[in-house]
Design an enzyme around this catalytic site. Sequence first.
Site, PDB file in Angstrom:
ATOM      1  CD  GLU A  54      -8.571  -1.550   9.976  1.00 24.30           C
ATOM      2  OE1 GLU A  54      -8.137  -0.382   9.863  1.00 24.30           O
ATOM      3  OE2 GLU A  54      -8.767  -2.296   8.998  1.00 24.30           O
ATOM      4  CE  LYS A  75     -10.548  -3.585   4.095  1.00 22.61           C
ATOM      5  NZ  LYS A  75      -9.900  -4.758   4.744  1.00 22.61           N
ATOM      6  NE  ARG A 128      -9.848  -5.605   1.017  1.00 26.09           N
ATOM      7  CZ  ARG A 128     -10.449  -6.697   1.477  1.00 26.09           C
ATOM      8  NH1 ARG A 128     -11.738  -6.876   1.247  1.00 26.09           N
ATOM      9  NH2 ARG A 128      -9.787  -7.593   2.186  1.00 26.09           N
ATOM     10  CD  GLU A 174      -3.126  -0.984   2.094  1.00 33.53           C
ATOM     11  OE1 GLU A 174      -3.197   0.032   2.799  1.00 33.53           O
ATOM     12  OE2 GLU A 174      -3.967  -1.892   2.129  1.00 33.53           O
ATOM     13  CE  LYS A 203      -6.363   1.049   7.370  1.00 33.79           C
ATOM     14  NZ  LYS A 203      -6.667  -0.380   7.139  1.00 33.79           N
TER      15      LYS A 203
HETATM   16  P1  PGA Z   1      -6.421  -6.025   2.723  1.00 30.75           P
HETATM   17  O1  PGA Z   1      -5.914  -5.001   3.799  1.00 30.75           O
HETATM   18  O2  PGA Z   1      -6.997  -5.269   1.598  1.00 30.75           O
HETATM   19  O3  PGA Z   1      -5.184  -6.804   2.351  1.00 30.75           O
HETATM   20  O4  PGA Z   1      -7.453  -6.890   3.415  1.00 30.75           O
HETATM   21  C1  PGA Z   1      -6.613  -3.846   4.141  1.00 30.75           C
HETATM   22  C2  PGA Z   1      -7.082  -3.886   5.567  1.00 30.75           C
HETATM   23  O5  PGA Z   1      -6.940  -4.897   6.274  1.00 30.75           O
HETATM   24  O6  PGA Z   1      -7.636  -2.901   6.058  1.00 30.75           O
HETATM   25 ZN    ZN Z   2      -7.934  -3.938   8.135  1.00 31.37          ZN
END
Ligand code: PGA
Ligand code: ZN
Length: 442
Positions: free
Chosen positions: A302, A354, A383, A220, A405
């Site tokens: 989180e 999400k 993600r 990320e 986020k």
């Molecule tokens: P992921 O991570 O997209 O790999 O699930 C993002 C998160 O956990 O917030």
């Molecule tokens: Zn997360």
Amino acid sequence: MSPETGNADRRARITAVDAWEVLDSRGDPTVRVAIEAGDARGVFTVPAGASTGTHEAVERRDGGERYGGRGVRGAVESVREELAPIVIDRDAAAQERIDRALVECDGTGDLSRLGSNAVLGVSGAVAHAAAAALDRPLHTHLASLAGSSPDHNPERLPMPIVNVLSGGLHARGGIEIQDFLVVPIGAASYPEALHTAWQVRRATREEILAAGHRPLVADEGGFAPPLDSIAAAFSLLGDAAREAGFEVGVDIGFAVDVAATHFYDAERNEYAFESLDRTLDRDGMIDLVTEWASEYPLVSIEDPLAEDDWRGWERLAVALPDETALLGDDLLASNPDRLEQAIDTGAVSAVLVKPNQAGTITRTIEVFGAAQAADLPTVVSARSGETSDRTIADLAVGLDTEYIKIGSLARSERLAKYNRLLEIDRASDSLGFAGPLADEGR
Ligand code: PGA
Ligand code: ZN
């Protein structure tokens, strides 16, 4: 039906649906869907997680050898063969009716037959096509879907929670905690918040270089330097913030995404911090996290416990100070039933959403609505696998989320969304800003 509505319906009538496989920011295949409605075209590309939760809507991957099993030709076929005939000729503005038909066609509830990547692909492209056909910005269209009134207008831009240090499944071999993030709590506007976070990130980079490490970034865009303790990560962030001229706790707050499920060993019932040569049981995790909240200005924590440890979450929610939100991601998986349980039991004090966990735009809107009705602050989240798709920026504004986020201020799949918010900011002179300390103003 008024003549005006009749025109709108015709303006947004779906005439064509196509889908194909593209590659995301990790180079993995994902689904892109394009829908034509009236004279307009809407395109949406589905994101993908690495630290996915068990209770998410289920994406469909081909298996086999092609792309290491991660191909999405099956999901693309689902769109072309099964979902396209369902949406052709419908009014793209009728998002809820379309989404209900998509979910019914899948028939499983968790969308595992056709794939959540197929279903969300169509659902997202429908929203884009409707907005384009009705000649409205996407965030305005989403706001009207959420408010069920055609002239429900967005009010503010979200506070960004910006990833600076990465670990866990996003940085392989680093510290187990997935993200250490900064929240520019003192900023008075979205552009100022972005600039503040940039300065902290830049100062972090300087600190990493000064310590003799390379400023390499993870999935990320956060830095992943060698860290020999969790305290070292917080202290790096604090030093960088001060170096950049900010007061920690006044201008800058911190946040963490522990993503604990991914180092939780269910058989032994313990959390294995291999990088720190340490294991902790549930009580140990609760103590550790509570200690962070007393030592650092944490705006949110989180997923500090495993995704099914409801009891542990309830206890932690009570133990944490009011200033620190206990933010549910994998625990809730953007699932309305799990959110209801969390609201009933007080297991979370903030809700992360999400769209690809939920599986449709309508379910995404429902989850936000339920959280907001319970007075819980909301975070819309990208993600770890993303593309240049910017939909979540419009979702944040349209659905009035307090936080967004997206990842770090690096890599174009992240910047596409940060920059979309700048574009929305530029286009409107009436939008407010969710910060500073949004939840206090609720
Ligand atoms: P992921 O991570 O997209 O790999 O699930 C993002 C998160 O956990 O917030
Ligand atoms: Zn997360």
